[in-house]
Design a protein around this motif. Structure first.
Motif, short mmCIF file in Angstrom:
data_model
loop_
_atom_site.label_atom_id
_atom_site.label_comp_id
_atom_site.label_asym_id
_atom_site.label_seq_id
_atom_site.Cartn_x
_atom_site.Cartn_y
_atom_site.Cartn_z
N ARG A 31 0.86 -1.20 0.00
CA ARG A 31 0.00 0.00 0.00
C ARG A 31 0.89 1.24 0.00
O ARG A 31 2.00 1.20 0.50
N ALA A 32 0.38 2.33 -0.54
CA ALA A 32 1.15 3.58 -0.57
C ALA A 32 1.52 4.03 0.84
O ALA A 32 2.60 4.58 1.06
N ASP A 33 0.65 3.76 1.81
CA ASP A 33 0.93 4.13 3.21
C ASP A 33 2.20 3.45 3.72
O ASP A 33 2.85 3.95 4.63
N ASP A 34 2.51 2.30 3.17
CA ASP A 34 3.66 1.52 3.62
C ASP A 34 4.91 1.74 2.78
O ASP A 34 5.89 1.02 2.93
N ALA A 35 4.88 2.72 1.89
CA ALA A 35 6.00 2.93 0.97
C ALA A 35 6.99 3.98 1.46
O ALA A 35 8.09 4.07 0.94
N ARG A 73 -0.18 10.73 5.02
CA ARG A 73 -1.57 11.02 4.66
C ARG A 73 -1.83 12.53 4.53
O ARG A 73 -2.44 12.98 3.57
N SER A 74 -1.37 13.30 5.51
CA SER A 74 -1.67 14.74 5.48
C SER A 74 -0.92 15.44 4.36
O SER A 74 -1.41 16.44 3.82
N ARG A 75 0.23 14.95 3.98
CA ARG A 75 1.02 15.62 2.95
C ARG A 75 0.67 15.18 1.55
O ARG A 75 1.03 15.84 0.58
N THR A 76 -0.01 14.06 1.40
CA THR A 76 -0.33 13.57 0.07
C THR A 76 -1.82 13.66 -0.24
O THR A 76 -2.22 13.35 -1.37
#
Length: 80
Positions: A31-35, A73-76
């Motif tokens: 997941r993008a969160d884990d990248a 999350r907040s920056r993307t």
């Protein structure tokens, strides 16, 4: 990006952060969160670790875990 680690992995400076946090990008995450991970709190710290041979990528630090980037999350997220 300031360093290419191979296989699409990069060390990147967060230029929006006054300290220049260095982030590690792992493109093979599920997941993008884990990248995205925090490689160093500042560019200065990252350069010191590189020069001192104490970075996570050194054999002596095998198995060192990098913390996830908490601002992902907040920056993307799209701006409103």
């Amino acid at each position: 990006p300031i360093s290419h680690w191979g296989c699409g992995m990069y060390a990147c400076v967060d230029c929006r952060d006054p300290d220049g946090t260095v982030l590690f990008f792992e493109p093979n995450a599920d997941r993008a969160d884990d990248a995205w991970y925090v490689d160093a709190a500042s560019l200065k710290d990252w350069l010191h670790a590189w020069l001192d041979g104490t970075g996570w990528y050194e054999e002596s630090n095998d198995g060192a875990d990098l913390p996830p980037w908490p601002d992902f999350r907040s920056r993307t997220a799209p701006t409103r």
